[in-house]
Design a protein around this motif. Structure first.
Motif, PDB file in Angstrom:
ATOM      1  N   UNK A   3       0.825  -1.207   0.000  1.00  0.00           N
ATOM      2  CA  UNK A   3       0.000   0.000   0.000  1.00  0.00           C
ATOM      3  C   UNK A   3       0.858   1.255   0.000  1.00  0.00           C
ATOM      4  N   UNK A   4       1.931   1.233   0.799  1.00  0.00           N
ATOM      5  CA  UNK A   4       2.852   2.374   0.791  1.00  0.00           C
ATOM      6  C   UNK A   4       3.476   2.555  -0.589  1.00  0.00           C
ATOM      7  N   UNK A   5       3.808   1.436  -1.225  1.00  0.00           N
ATOM      8  CA  UNK A   5       4.392   1.511  -2.558  1.00  0.00           C
ATOM      9  C   UNK A   5       3.462   2.172  -3.554  1.00  0.00           C
ATOM     10  N   UNK A   6       2.167   1.841  -3.481  1.00  0.00           N
ATOM     11  CA  UNK A   6       1.191   2.453  -4.390  1.00  0.00           C
ATOM     12  C   UNK A   6       1.084   3.953  -4.146  1.00  0.00           C
ATOM     13  N   UNK A   7       1.091   4.338  -2.860  1.00  0.00           N
ATOM     14  CA  UNK A   7       0.968   5.751  -2.520  1.00  0.00           C
ATOM     15  C   UNK A   7       2.145   6.542  -3.083  1.00  0.00           C
ATOM     16  N   UNK A   8       3.355   6.053  -2.844  1.00  0.00           N
ATOM     17  CA  UNK A   8       4.523   6.813  -3.290  1.00  0.00           C
ATOM     18  C   UNK A   8       4.754   6.687  -4.789  1.00  0.00           C
ATOM     19  N   UNK A   9       4.263   5.628  -5.385  1.00  0.00           N
ATOM     20  CA  UNK A   9       4.314   5.549  -6.848  1.00  0.00           C
ATOM     21  C   UNK A   9       3.448   6.662  -7.445  1.00  0.00           C
ATOM     22  N   UNK A  10       2.285   6.889  -6.820  1.00  0.00           N
ATOM     23  CA  UNK A  10       1.417   7.966  -7.298  1.00  0.00           C
ATOM     24  C   UNK A  10       2.134   9.308  -7.203  1.00  0.00           C
ATOM     25  N   UNK A  11       2.866   9.530  -6.108  1.00  0.00           N
ATOM     26  CA  UNK A  11       3.611  10.790  -5.973  1.00  0.00           C
ATOM     27  C   UNK A  11       4.737  10.874  -7.013  1.00  0.00           C
ATOM     28  N   UNK A  12       5.459   9.783  -7.198  1.00  0.00           N
ATOM     29  CA  UNK A  12       6.569   9.801  -8.153  1.00  0.00           C
ATOM     30  C   UNK A  12       6.081   9.882  -9.602  1.00  0.00           C
ATOM     31  N   UNK A  13       4.845   9.476  -9.853  1.00  0.00           N
ATOM     32  CA  UNK A  13       4.279   9.552 -11.202  1.00  0.00           C
ATOM     33  C   UNK A  13       3.642  10.907 -11.492  1.00  0.00           C
ATOM     34  N   UNK A  14       3.863  11.879 -10.605  1.00  0.00           N
ATOM     35  CA  UNK A  14       3.209  13.186 -10.760  1.00  0.00           C
ATOM     36  C   UNK A  14       3.524  13.829 -12.110  1.00  0.00           C
TER      37      UNK A  14
END
Length: 495
Positions: free
Chosen positions: A343-354
């Motif tokens: 779940x943390x990975x999905x959250x930070x992937x969303x941030x890195x995919x900005x």
């Protein structure tokens, strides 16, 4: 016989110059072919390319700057080959451009004067890992994710995370940082030593060969001179880096706010309270909407903070308690938690995919990222003023930032074929940079100067500092690393 001397048997007389100040050369018939032969004697046929596709691939990064391909791309496999190739370039006064993974955002790899691109991807070894000393030495082809994969079973990690899977030596060259810098620092504080090939092929160890102390007071800090030099002083061929123990626990959270002011005020107050937060990232309503659409998420479309806490279970309880109290006092929502690794990975992937989420707002358009940084206390004011400026000038520019450092980005999406929009965006970026300078900040927190911020650098540091930088430049790379145009009354200097 050295590689360099072997190569000279195939080399030509010096290339003629058109301009003595900027050392632009004229590739007359047959000259490039003979120099390529010299390169091939060092790196083999497979280590040299003059193909247009390869040259174009190495003439651009992820910025809006147009492709500026080199004349030749070389693929050295060792520092000895880099040194030999650099000596050939130096002998023929050919510009040299180091290339890592091409993930930069300021056009720094463009070969504006032609020349030779040193693609370092074949130098991809983790050379020395000292578990008990928390340090590692890597070659320039090793990327951030590659190193952490190598360290997976050691209990250690390298936390500097700019988002892209950039090469670690390239990250040193641009003094990269990213989401974890508020807790672990930027590349500037995490590099212990560098091996650098200078313009004449000389190999320099900035802290002494093989040395890796955690601190030193010995002489000038040459390591930090090269960190952030953006390839203008030499080619980094090894970096010795600090490592950290993987925290016992990591937990992430998302908190929404009624306004930009309340979200950024919370950031300042969390830092002032001494919470050792690992990440604290701001996304405005436009950015969170773009991330929702791009990653199939459903966060509230309001100004938002992404947070992460590292430490022991007991220590994190106190961190979370203080942070929740501060965010509630500023009108923040209850935390939406991401505790397991997936779940943390999905959250930070969303941030890195900005970046890609912003591009998806206007398919077919281009993106440009601003990169200002100000003292923490000025952060609420500059973000609020910037948001108003974007709206007033009808510019699509979702805001995301490493606000724990006072650093934020407007990910501007524009149509480059619309001259009116291009002019509005240009004027906006100039206003934003000067707004940051007026608040005692900087025009670039982590992306670097590249091609577009040379005038702003002069405004930021003043003419005397520029003169000192130019003296260093002339000393270290008098015959190489020149990748910008020579302008009237301007010393030829990439910055």
């Amino acid at each position: 016989m050295t590689l360099f001397m072997q190569a000279l048997r195939f080399s030509s007389p010096r290339l003629p110059f058109i301009c003595g100040r900027c050392r632009t050369y004229s590739a007359q018939a047959g000259v490039v072919e003979r120099v390529v032969s010299a390169f091939r004697s060092v790196s083999g046929d497979e280590g040299v390319s003059v193909g247009s596709a390869v040259r174009e691939q190495h003439g651009r990064d992820e910025s809006v700057h147009r492709c500026q391909p080199p004349d030749v791309v070389v693929f050295p496999r060792s520092v000895e080959e880099v040194s030999a190739l650099a000596k050939i370039c130096h002998h023929h006064q050919l510009p040299m451009i180091p290339f890592g993974t091409g993930t930069g955002l300021e056009g720094g790899v463009g070969a504006l004067k032609g020349g030779v691109c040193f693609s370092l991807r074949k130098m991809d070894q983790v050379l020395d890992l000292h578990l008990e000393d928390f340090d590692v030495t890597v070659e320039p082809g090793v990327t951030r994710k590659g190193l952490n994969s190598y360290l997976r079973d050691t209990g250690l990690w390298f936390p500097v995370d700019p988002g892209a899977d950039a090469s670690l030596c390239g990250m040193a060259a641009t003094s990269a940082s990213g989401t974890n810098a508020v807790r672990y620092g930027t590349m500037r504080v995490n590099v212990l030593n560098l091996e650098v090939v200078l313009a004449d092929g000389t190999v320099l160890h900035t802290a002494g060969k093989g040395r890796r102390p955690r601190k030193t007071s010995a002489g000038y800090n040459l390591t930090n001179l090269f960190v952030g030099s953006e390839g203008t002083l030499g080619i980094i061929t090894k970096a010795t880096l600090r490592l950290f123990g993987i925290p016992e626990s990591m937990v992430s959270a998302v908190c929404s706010f009624p306004s930009v002011q309340s979200a950024v005020d919370s950031t300042v107050q969390i830092l002032q309270a001494g919470v050792p937060i690992a990440r604290i990232e701001f996304l405005d309503d436009v950015m969170i909407n773009a991330c929702n659409r791009f990653n199939n998420l459903s966060y509230a479309v309001t100004p938002t903070l992404f947070l992460e806490f590292h430490g022991s279970s007991k220590g994190m309880e106190e961190q979370v308690s203080i942070t929740e109290e501060i965010t509630r006092d500023n009108g923040g929502s209850d935390f939406a938690w991401a505790e397991d690794e997936e779940t943390r990975g999905r959250l930070w992937k969303a941030r890195h995919d900005a970046w890609y989420a912003a591009l998806a707002l206007r398919p077919g358009c281009k993106a440009y990222s601003t990169d200002v940084c100000v003292p923490i206390s000025r952060l609420p004011q500059i973000i609020v003023e910037t948001k108003e400026d974007l709206i007033r000038n009808n510019i699509t520019g979702p805001i995301a930032g490493h606000v724990g450092d006072g650093n934020f980005h407007c990910l501007i999406v524009l149509d480059p074929s619309d001259p009116d929009e291009v002019q509005r965006v240009h004027s906006f970026t100039e206003r934003l940079a000067r707004r940051a300078l007026a608040m005692d900040g900087t025009c670039t927190g982590e992306h670097g100067i590249g091609l577009g911020k040379r005038a702003l650098l002069r405004e930021e540091v003043g003419p005397l500092a520029i003169e000192v930088m130019q003296e260093h430049y002339r000393r270290y790379s008098a015959l190489g690393f020149l990748t910008t145009r020579c302008q009237e009354n301007e010393v030829c200097f990439r910055f």
